[in-house]
Design a protein around this motif. Structure first.
Motif, PDB file in Angstrom:
ATOM      1  N   SER A 153      27.106 -32.619  25.727  1.00  0.00           N
ATOM      2  CA  SER A 153      27.652 -33.849  26.588  1.00  0.00           C
ATOM      3  C   SER A 153      27.969 -35.356  26.284  1.00  0.00           C
ATOM      4  N   SER A 154      28.388 -36.049  26.573  1.00  0.00           N
ATOM      5  CA  SER A 154      28.318 -37.735  26.355  1.00  0.00           C
ATOM      6  C   SER A 154      27.629 -38.154  27.674  1.00  0.00           C
ATOM      7  N   ASP A 155      27.016 -37.142  28.311  1.00  0.00           N
ATOM      8  CA  ASP A 155      26.295 -37.753  29.808  1.00  0.00           C
ATOM      9  C   ASP A 155      24.707 -37.444  29.272  1.00  0.00           C
ATOM     10  N   THR A 156      23.914 -36.705  27.981  1.00  0.00           N
ATOM     11  CA  THR A 156      23.037 -36.293  27.854  1.00  0.00           C
ATOM     12  C   THR A 156      21.737 -37.430  28.192  1.00  0.00           C
ATOM     13  N   PRO A 157      22.476 -38.523  27.666  1.00  0.00           N
ATOM     14  CA  PRO A 157      20.867 -39.488  27.521  1.00  0.00           C
ATOM     15  C   PRO A 157      20.481 -39.604  29.305  1.00  0.00           C
ATOM     16  N   THR A 158      21.396 -39.755  30.605  1.00  0.00           N
ATOM     17  CA  THR A 158      21.589 -39.538  31.472  1.00  0.00           C
ATOM     18  C   THR A 158      20.637 -39.059  31.667  1.00  0.00           C
ATOM     19  N   HIS A 159      20.621 -37.629  31.445  1.00  0.00           N
ATOM     20  CA  HIS A 159      20.123 -36.300  31.568  1.00  0.00           C
ATOM     21  C   HIS A 159      18.650 -36.328  31.040  1.00  0.00           C
ATOM     22  N   LEU A 160      18.220 -36.713  29.683  1.00  0.00           N
ATOM     23  CA  LEU A 160      17.055 -37.269  28.848  1.00  0.00           C
ATOM     24  C   LEU A 160      16.095 -38.138  30.164  1.00  0.00           C
ATOM     25  N   VAL A 161      16.577 -39.567  30.924  1.00  0.00           N
ATOM     26  CA  VAL A 161      15.534 -39.862  31.049  1.00  0.00           C
ATOM     27  C   VAL A 161      15.162 -39.874  32.583  1.00  0.00           C
ATOM     28  N   LEU A 162      15.868 -38.716  33.282  1.00  0.00           N
ATOM     29  CA  LEU A 162      15.936 -38.042  34.202  1.00  0.00           C
ATOM     30  C   LEU A 162      14.430 -37.138  33.607  1.00  0.00           C
ATOM     31  N   TYR A 163      14.462 -36.165  32.820  1.00  0.00           N
ATOM     32  CA  TYR A 163      13.918 -35.521  32.959  1.00  0.00           C
ATOM     33  C   TYR A 163      12.281 -36.428  32.467  1.00  0.00           C
ATOM     34  N   ARG A 164      12.627 -37.140  31.626  1.00  0.00           N
ATOM     35  CA  ARG A 164      11.562 -37.830  31.008  1.00  0.00           C
ATOM     36  C   ARG A 164      10.248 -38.596  32.324  1.00  0.00           C
ATOM     37  N   GLU A 165      11.913 -39.129  33.464  1.00  0.00           N
ATOM     38  CA  GLU A 165      10.560 -39.733  34.476  1.00  0.00           C
ATOM     39  C   GLU A 165      10.169 -39.010  35.612  1.00  0.00           C
TER      40      GLU A 165
END
Lengths: 241, 241, 241, 241
Positions: A76-88
Motif C-alpha cells: 500500500s502507498s500508505d505503508t510509510p504512515t503505518h510504519l511510523v505509527l507502529y514505530r512510535e
C-alpha cells in the motif's frame, strides 16, 4: 516451504476483506495491516488490488526499517504512515497497538475535510474513547515536499504528543483534509474501531443538524461508559479484557 | 431435560436475530428480552455475543430480583435496566409489556444526543404513539455513581411518571445522551417498535431540515390515526387487537 | 458471422451492468458507451432497456457522424451528447477518452440542481482531479430548441474551453439542472469516475453541512495526491500508469 | 373455477411485492391497487399482511361502490382513498389511471410533514411531471370526523381541481402531514412513479441543503424533458408511448 509470517498475513488478509463488508471504502480506498511486535514486522495490503481479488499470500511483510521482508507486490502507498505509527506507538512497555486501518469512509472523511474534532456527544462514542476524536491540521507544505506518507505518520504522532493523547486509549484520528486512521489490539480490532469511527462521525453529524447547540456528554457519564468496556473493572462481554 | 423456559428463550433469540436484519445496531450494540409475567422471568441476550453466533439456548433467564435462573453466559450489561422496566411497567392489572429492546440505532441516537423529544409531525408517528417520543435528561452524577444501569431504568420510569405517560400506550423513549429503548406486547413487537422509532426519528430529522418551522400534526389527526390501529374500534389489519 | 464490434459491445455491456451494482441509477436512468478511436465508432446502451435485461449484442454501434453502424434497437436518447464529447475530446494526439457515462446519481444531481461546482475539500477528490468538479450553466432556450442532446455536449465542450479545462485530466462534469457525465480511458474507467463523482459529491455535501466555512484543500496537497496516482512518477497500484 | 379477476389480482400482487424491493415501505406500510375500468373494479392488498406472505389470491377485489366483489381478507384500510381516486380520476374519456400506490417512503413523507410542495429543480423531476409535486393542506377536523380515508381521496381531488392539475399528467401527490400517493397507466407504473417521487424528494432535499437559494429549472427545459418521454413526439425507449 511455509512462510514464517503465514498467520500474520492471514490476519491482515481477513481484516482487509472486512473493509467492504463494513462499507468502509469504495474500490481499493482502504487498507489494514497486522503487526507482530516480537518479529518487528507488519503485513499489509498490496497497493491497488480490489478486495475480492486479494489472497492471504498477496500480503506484503515489512519490517520497522521499511524493508520488504516477504512479498512480490507493491505494498500500500500508505505503508510509510503505518510504519511510523507502529514505530512510535509501540515503543513503550505494554503497548497495545497490533493493527492499523486507513479508509476513506464517508462521514469520517467529511469531518476530516471540515478540519474539526468529532465532539463526544453520547455513550456510543464514550464506549470506545473518552475524548473527542482528534483531527490534525493539514500537513505543511514542507512536510508534503519531504516525504508525504511518512510525514502523515509524524503529523499524527506529533498531534497525539501535543494533545497528551495516549494511543493505547485513543484508538482513532482524523488527518485534516484527508481521512481516518484507527488501530487496535489486532487487525480485526482496528477494523472494528474504523467502523466505530464512521458510525460515531455519522451520529455526531446528525446530532448537530438536529441541535446546533448540542452539548458534550458530561464527564461523569463518559468515564462510566468507558470503564464498563475497558480497564480493571470492565463488565461488558463474556470475558473482561 | 428440556428447559421450562425453552419457548421464552426461543422468542428472545428470534427477536435478537431481527436486530441486524432491521439495521438497528452494528456489531453487538443492541439487545432484546422477552418477559413471562406468570413465571416472573425474562430471557435476554448474553453480553457481547455477535448476532450470527447466537443460539436460543444462549439466552439468559433472569427473575425480577435480578437472579440468573438459567444460563451460563453473562447477561447483557443492560439487564438491570430491562429489570426495572419490567418490574415497574407491569405492576398493574392488564399491563401489556412483554418485550423490551435497546439499541444504538443511528437517528434515534442522534435525537438522544441532541437531548430533544422527537416532535410528532405526521401519521407515521401517530399510527404508533400519540405524543412526541419523550427524551429523558442525562442521568445525574449521583445516579451514575450508585448503579448505572439500574438507575437508567429508574430515570425512564420517573420520566414517564412526571410526564403522566402510560407505558402501555407510549412504547418508546430516548435516554438523553445515550439512545433508544422500546417495548411491546412481545419481544417481536418490541423490535417492531424499535424499528418504528428509528424511522420516525429519521423522518422528523428530515422534516426539520426541509422546514425548520414545521408544525406538529393537529391533535384531531393524531387521535384518528392512533385509533385506526389501536383501541376498541381499530380497523387496521386482519384481526383487530 | 461474428460482429467486428463484438469486443467493443462486450465492453460497453459490462460497463452498463456495473451502473446498478454501484448504485448510480434507478431503473434505466444511466448509460455508458465504449469508444474505438481507430474504427471511429462507439457502442452504447439501447434506450429504456432495464439493466438486468441487457445483452452484449443489444449494444448499438454508432459512428462519429451519428449513423447507426450495427444494432436494431434505438440507442440511448443521450447518444448525441456522447457523440459530441468523443468528437471534440478525442480530436488531438494522445487523447485518452475511451468511455463515457451519464447517470442521475443522487448527490451529483443535487449539486447540478444547485448549479454549483463541487469544491475540492480533500484528498479523496484530489486523488482523481485537481480542480473543483465543474458545473455548466443551464442550456439556453435557443440551444434547447435547436437540438437538445447535441447542445448538451456542446455546452460541456464550451465550458471546458472557457475554463481551460483539459478533459484528459478533468474526467467529470455536472450539467446545470440536469446531472453528471464522466469519462475515462475505458468504459470501465468511466463508470469508476462516475462512482468517484457521486462519492465526492456526497462527501462535499456533508463537509459543508458540518462546517459551512470549510476551506478548500491547499494546492500543495492537491498536487501531491494527484501525482501519486497519475503522471510520470505515479506510485499507486501495481503498475504505474 | 378460475376467478374472472385472476389477472388483475396477479398484477396487483406483483406490484405490491415491488414495494420492499424498491425500499418504499417498512413492514406493511404501503399498498398498491390495479384497476380494470371495463369491469369497474380494482384489486388491492389486504390490510396488515407482510409482503413476503402475500399471495396473488389474497388480493381483495372492490367495485366502485366500495363493495367487496371477491376475497375473504379485509382490504387495505386505505381502500376508500383508492376508490375516490379511481372514481374521480377516471370519469372522463381517455383517462389513463390504472394503478395507485400509497406508501410512507422516507423523503416523500418528510416533505409531506413539512407541508411543502417539492420544487422542480431538475430534469430527473421534469422527465416525469412538469410541475412541483403538489402537497395538500391537512385534512380539516370535520373531514377527519366524517370519513377519514374517503375524505383523504376527496382532499386530493379537490386540490387537483383547485390547482387545475390534470391527473393524467401529474401522477403524484403528497397529503400534508401524511405521505405520498402516486398512480399510473398500470399498477407497475404506479410503483415506478412512487419510486420516482421518493428519489425526486431526496434530490430536492439535498439540493436545498447545498444551496438554500436554488432556483427552479427554467420552463423551456422542463417542457423539453417531459416531451422526450411523453406525448406525440416522445423519443425515449424502444416504442414511443
Amino acid at each position: 516451504m511455509a512462510s514464517p509470517y503465514a498467520s500474520l498475513k492471514e490476519e491482515a488478509w481477513e481484516a482487509n476483506c472486512e473493509i467492504p463488508v463494513r462499507g468502509l471504502a469504495l474500490y481499493t480506498w482502504g487498507n489494514v495491516s497486522a503487526f507482530d511486535p516480537r518479529a518487528g514486522v507488519f503485513a499489509i495490503k498490496p497497493s491497488g488490488v480490489p478486495y475480492p481479488d486479494l489472497k492471504a499470500e498477496d500480503m506484503v511483510v515489512i519490517d520497522l526499517e521499511g524493508k520488504t521482508v516477504e512479498g512480490s507486490l507493491n505494498p500500500s502507498s500508505d505503508t510509510p504512515t503505518h510504519l511510523v505509527l507502529y514505530r512510535e506507538f509501540t515503543a513503550h512497555d505494554g503497548a497495545l497497538v497490533r493493527g492499523i486501518i486507513h479508509t476513506h469512509s464517508t462521514h469520517a472523511v467529511a469531518w476530516a475535510q471540515a478540519c474539526m474534532d468529532i465532539p463526544l456527544f453520547g455513550t456510543t462514542h464514550a464506549d470506545h474513547i473518552q475524548v473527542p476524536v482528534p483531527c490534525t491540521p493539514y500537513l505543511s507544505k514542507e512536510a508534503v515536499e519531504r516525504d508525504y506518507e511518512k510525514e502523515t505518520g509524524d503529523l499524527i504522532v506529533d498531534h497525539f504528543r501535543a494533545g497528551k493523547l495516549n494511543p493505547d486509549e485513543v484508538s482513532m484520528v482524523l488527518v485534516g483534509g484527508h481521512g481516518p486512521f484507527a488501530w487496535g489490539a489486532s487487525a480485526a480490532k482496528a477494523v472494528y474501531n474504523g467502523a466505530v469511527l464512521e458510525e460515531v462521525a455519522r451520529m455526531a453529524y446528525l446530532t448537530r443538524q438536529i441541535n446546533p447547540g448540542a452539548k458534550p456528554l458530561p464527564d461523569y457519564i463518559v468515564g462510566k461508559h468507558y470503564s464498563r468496556k475497558h480497564g480493571p473493572n470492565a463488565y461488558y462481554g463474556q470475558t473482561c479484557r
